[in-house]
Design a protein around this motif. Sequence first.
Motif, PDB file in Angstrom:
ATOM      1  N   GLY A 142       0.509  -1.160   0.002  1.00  0.00           N
ATOM      2  CA  GLY A 142       0.297   0.063  -0.411  1.00  0.00           C
ATOM      3  C   GLY A 142       1.011   0.989   0.529  1.00  0.00           C
ATOM      4  O   GLY A 142       0.849   2.327  -0.927  1.00  0.00           O
ATOM      5  N   TYR A 159       0.414   2.465  -4.044  1.00  0.00           N
ATOM      6  CA  TYR A 159      -1.090   3.233  -3.903  1.00  0.00           C
ATOM      7  C   TYR A 159      -1.365   4.644  -3.200  1.00  0.00           C
ATOM      8  O   TYR A 159      -1.886   5.089  -2.738  1.00  0.00           O
ATOM      9  CB  TYR A 159      -2.231   2.380  -3.307  1.00  0.00           C
ATOM     10  N   GLU A 182       0.430   5.282   0.145  1.00  0.00           N
ATOM     11  CA  GLU A 182      -0.187   5.353   1.211  1.00  0.00           C
ATOM     12  C   GLU A 182       0.780   6.068   1.943  1.00  0.00           C
ATOM     13  O   GLU A 182       1.967   5.917   1.972  1.00  0.00           O
ATOM     14  CB  GLU A 182      -0.861   3.571   2.000  1.00  0.00           C
ATOM     15  N   SER A 183       0.163   5.999   3.443  1.00  0.00           N
ATOM     16  CA  SER A 183       1.060   7.357   4.622  1.00  0.00           C
ATOM     17  C   SER A 183       2.081   6.389   4.821  1.00  0.00           C
ATOM     18  O   SER A 183       2.097   5.293   5.197  1.00  0.00           O
ATOM     19  CB  SER A 183       0.556   7.387   5.983  1.00  0.00           C
TER      20      SER A 183
END
Length: 104
Positions: A74, A78, A80-81
């Motif tokens: 992720g 994608y 994400e943090s």
Amino acid sequence: MAWLSLIVAGMFEMFGVAMMNKLNRVRSWQVICLLCLGFGGSFLFLSLAMKTLPMSTAYALWTGIGASGGAVLGMLLYGESKDFRRVLFIVMILGAAVGLKLVD
């Protein structure tokens, strides 16, 4: 061989989770088939690992690989943090997996 099967099961799990995310964005039969392949392979290799390893160890490591691998995917794929605390907890999950291996 059981440990290798468990790592492969975790990799298939990560692939299945990635395909689940892709299915939420793109609905197609190809993605559904890849999703089934990912989770099917994950269960197959987990069952092979559990022929030798204790169920509790195998399942804990399998979920740890899948959870931490999914979080890393992720972050990498994608957006994400990548917060330090998040990375720290992923490292803790992997450290616990190594600890289980050492005491088994």
